[in-house]
Design a protein around this motif. Structure first.
Motif, PDB file in Angstrom:
ATOM      1  N   ALA A 163       1.589 -34.981  20.859  1.00 52.26           N
ATOM      2  CA  ALA A 163       2.718 -35.913  20.854  1.00 52.26           C
ATOM      3  C   ALA A 163       3.682 -35.591  19.716  1.00 52.26           C
ATOM      4  CB  ALA A 163       2.213 -37.352  20.745  1.00 52.26           C
ATOM      5  N   GLY A 164       3.136 -35.214  18.564  1.00 54.22           N
ATOM      6  CA  GLY A 164       3.965 -34.901  17.398  1.00 54.22           C
ATOM      7  C   GLY A 164       4.885 -33.706  17.593  1.00 54.22           C
ATOM      8  N   THR A 165       4.510 -32.790  18.478  1.00 56.20           N
ATOM      9  CA  THR A 165       5.363 -31.618  18.716  1.00 56.20           C
ATOM     10  C   THR A 165       6.696 -31.992  19.346  1.00 56.20           C
ATOM     11  OG1 THR A 165       4.475 -31.150  20.929  1.00 56.20           O
ATOM     12  CG2 THR A 165       3.370 -30.082  19.045  1.00 56.20           C
ATOM     13  N   PHE A 220       5.801 -28.400  11.216  1.00 55.02           N
ATOM     14  CA  PHE A 220       5.747 -29.840  10.950  1.00 55.02           C
ATOM     15  C   PHE A 220       4.371 -30.398  11.302  1.00 55.02           C
ATOM     16  CE2 PHE A 220       5.952 -34.005  13.042  1.00 55.02           C
ATOM     17  CZ  PHE A 220       6.202 -34.798  11.931  1.00 55.02           C
ATOM     18  N   VAL A 221       3.872 -30.091  12.499  1.00 54.90           N
ATOM     19  CA  VAL A 221       2.568 -30.608  12.930  1.00 54.90           C
ATOM     20  C   VAL A 221       1.469 -30.074  12.032  1.00 54.90           C
ATOM     21  CG1 VAL A 221       0.840 -30.504  14.791  1.00 54.90           C
ATOM     22  CG2 VAL A 221       3.221 -31.078  15.312  1.00 54.90           C
ATOM     23  N   ARG A 222       1.476 -28.791  11.800  1.00 57.32           N
ATOM     24  CA  ARG A 222       0.440 -28.161  10.957  1.00 57.32           C
ATOM     25  C   ARG A 222       0.426 -28.789   9.556  1.00 57.32           C
ATOM     26  NH1 ARG A 222      -1.860 -23.449  12.181  1.00 57.32           N
ATOM     27  NH2 ARG A 222      -0.167 -22.861  13.564  1.00 57.32           N
ATOM     28  N   ASP A 223       1.587 -28.876   8.913  1.00 56.89           N
ATOM     29  CA  ASP A 223       1.658 -29.411   7.550  1.00 56.89           C
ATOM     30  C   ASP A 223       1.299 -30.895   7.499  1.00 56.89           C
ATOM     31  OD1 ASP A 223       2.461 -26.915   6.696  1.00 56.89           O
ATOM     32  OD2 ASP A 223       4.563 -27.487   6.401  1.00 56.89           O
ATOM     33  N   THR A 224       1.835 -31.668   8.428  1.00 58.52           N
ATOM     34  CA  THR A 224       1.572 -33.105   8.432  1.00 58.52           C
ATOM     35  C   THR A 224       0.087 -33.391   8.565  1.00 58.52           C
ATOM     36  OG1 THR A 224       3.748 -33.573   9.375  1.00 58.52           O
ATOM     37  CG2 THR A 224       2.078 -35.284   9.611  1.00 58.52           C
ATOM     38  N   VAL A 225      -0.546 -32.745   9.515  1.00 53.09           N
ATOM     39  CA  VAL A 225      -1.954 -33.026   9.778  1.00 53.09           C
ATOM     40  C   VAL A 225      -2.859 -32.458   8.699  1.00 53.09           C
ATOM     41  CG1 VAL A 225      -3.834 -32.626  11.409  1.00 53.09           C
ATOM     42  CG2 VAL A 225      -1.579 -33.288  12.228  1.00 53.09           C
ATOM     43  N   LEU A 226      -2.637 -31.234   8.294  1.00 46.01           N
ATOM     44  CA  LEU A 226      -3.539 -30.628   7.319  1.00 46.01           C
ATOM     45  C   LEU A 226      -3.386 -31.223   5.924  1.00 46.01           C
ATOM     46  CD1 LEU A 226      -3.606 -26.928   8.555  1.00 46.01           C
ATOM     47  CD2 LEU A 226      -5.233 -28.792   9.011  1.00 46.01           C
ATOM     48  N   ASN A 227      -2.363 -32.043   5.707  1.00 42.69           N
ATOM     49  CA  ASN A 227      -2.239 -32.785   4.448  1.00 42.69           C
ATOM     50  C   ASN A 227      -2.971 -34.122   4.500  1.00 42.69           C
ATOM     51  OD1 ASN A 227      -0.826 -31.043   2.713  1.00 42.69           O
ATOM     52  ND2 ASN A 227       1.051 -31.426   3.849  1.00 42.69           N
ATOM     53  N   ILE A 269      -0.267 -24.179  19.279  1.00 42.41           N
ATOM     54  CA  ILE A 269       0.659 -25.309  19.068  1.00 42.41           C
ATOM     55  C   ILE A 269       1.919 -24.978  19.858  1.00 42.41           C
ATOM     56  CG2 ILE A 269       2.002 -26.685  17.443  1.00 42.41           C
ATOM     57  CD1 ILE A 269       0.047 -25.906  15.242  1.00 42.41           C
ATOM     58  N   ALA A 270       2.149 -25.740  20.913  1.00 41.44           N
ATOM     59  CA  ALA A 270       3.321 -25.559  21.770  1.00 41.44           C
ATOM     60  C   ALA A 270       3.882 -26.937  22.088  1.00 41.44           C
ATOM     61  CB  ALA A 270       2.922 -24.824  23.052  1.00 41.44           C
ATOM     62  N   PRO A 271       5.113 -27.028  22.563  1.00 38.39           N
ATOM     63  CA  PRO A 271       5.675 -28.345  22.870  1.00 38.39           C
ATOM     64  C   PRO A 271       4.784 -29.128  23.851  1.00 38.39           C
ATOM     65  CG  PRO A 271       7.410 -26.698  22.894  1.00 38.39           C
ATOM     66  CD  PRO A 271       6.100 -25.957  22.795  1.00 38.39           C
ATOM     67  N   GLY A 272       4.258 -30.256  23.359  1.00 39.25           N
ATOM     68  CA  GLY A 272       3.430 -31.128  24.182  1.00 39.25           C
ATOM     69  C   GLY A 272       2.023 -30.637  24.416  1.00 39.25           C
ATOM     70  N   ASP A 273       1.574 -29.623  23.681  1.00 41.03           N
ATOM     71  CA  ASP A 273       0.291 -28.983  23.959  1.00 41.03           C
ATOM     72  C   ASP A 273      -0.293 -28.402  22.670  1.00 41.03           C
ATOM     73  OD1 ASP A 273      -1.777 -27.803  25.484  1.00 41.03           O
ATOM     74  OD2 ASP A 273      -0.601 -25.991  25.810  1.00 41.03           O
ATOM     75  N   VAL A 274      -1.465 -28.900  22.261  1.00 39.51           N
ATOM     76  CA  VAL A 274      -2.058 -28.459  21.000  1.00 39.51           C
ATOM     77  C   VAL A 274      -3.557 -28.225  21.193  1.00 39.51           C
ATOM     78  CG1 VAL A 274      -2.664 -29.217  18.651  1.00 39.51           C
ATOM     79  CG2 VAL A 274      -0.352 -29.550  19.502  1.00 39.51           C
TER      80      VAL A 274
END
Length: 148
Positions: free
Chosen positions: A74-76, A14-21, A35-40
């Motif tokens: 935050a998004g994670t 979700f984070v990868r797709d949302t941001v890279l779009n 990319i981990a919960p609360g940590d990117v």
């Protein structure tokens, strides 16, 4: 420190797709590290078009990377069907940024149902050596995603 848990089992994609779009993210040309919960972690290869005089990365780019890293952290933690948007951020530039890449590490400070506060540190990296260049606090507004 409390261990953060993602409520969306597909949080990484979700984070990868949302941001890279996002056009701004595509323009910067960064890639994700961890990319981990609360940590990117976001990695920005050095690009001359992102610099100012003497080859130093421009301050606005440092701010953008900090904003993206904190917002992604935050998004994670968002539940499925939710997104976040920056409502405020403060960046302190601590050193000139020049190296083979920049590494922005975002982390959640306090997650909530309406707002999430996150932080990010941006490092200039040459090989294994890193220099802290900027630090930021970012406040995100969590909203239910618009249906398409």
């Amino acid at each position: 420190m409390a261990v953060l848990e993602a409520t969306n089992p597909a949080f990484e994609q979700f984070v990868r797709d949302t941001v890279l779009n996002m056009p701004a993210a595509r323009h910067l040309g960064f890639e994700f590290g961890r990319i981990a919960p609360g940590d990117v972690e976001i990695i920005q290869p050095y690009r001359e078009e992102l610099t100012q005089h003497d080859g130093f990365v421009q301050g606005g780019v440092l701010g953008s990377l900090a904003d993206f890293a904190a917002g992604c952290a935050a998004g994670t933690l968002l539940p499925p069907g939710w997104v976040n948007m920056t409502i405020d951020y403060t960046v302190k530039i601590l050193a000139p940024a020049k190296g083979e890449k920049l590494v922005a590490r975002g982390r959640v400070v306090k997650a909530g149902p309406v707002m999430t506060v996150a932080a990010a540190d941006v490092y200039s990296a040459d090989g294994a050596e890193e220099t802290l260049c900027a630090t930021a606090f970012v406040t995100m507004r969590n909203i239910r995603a618009a249906r398409s």
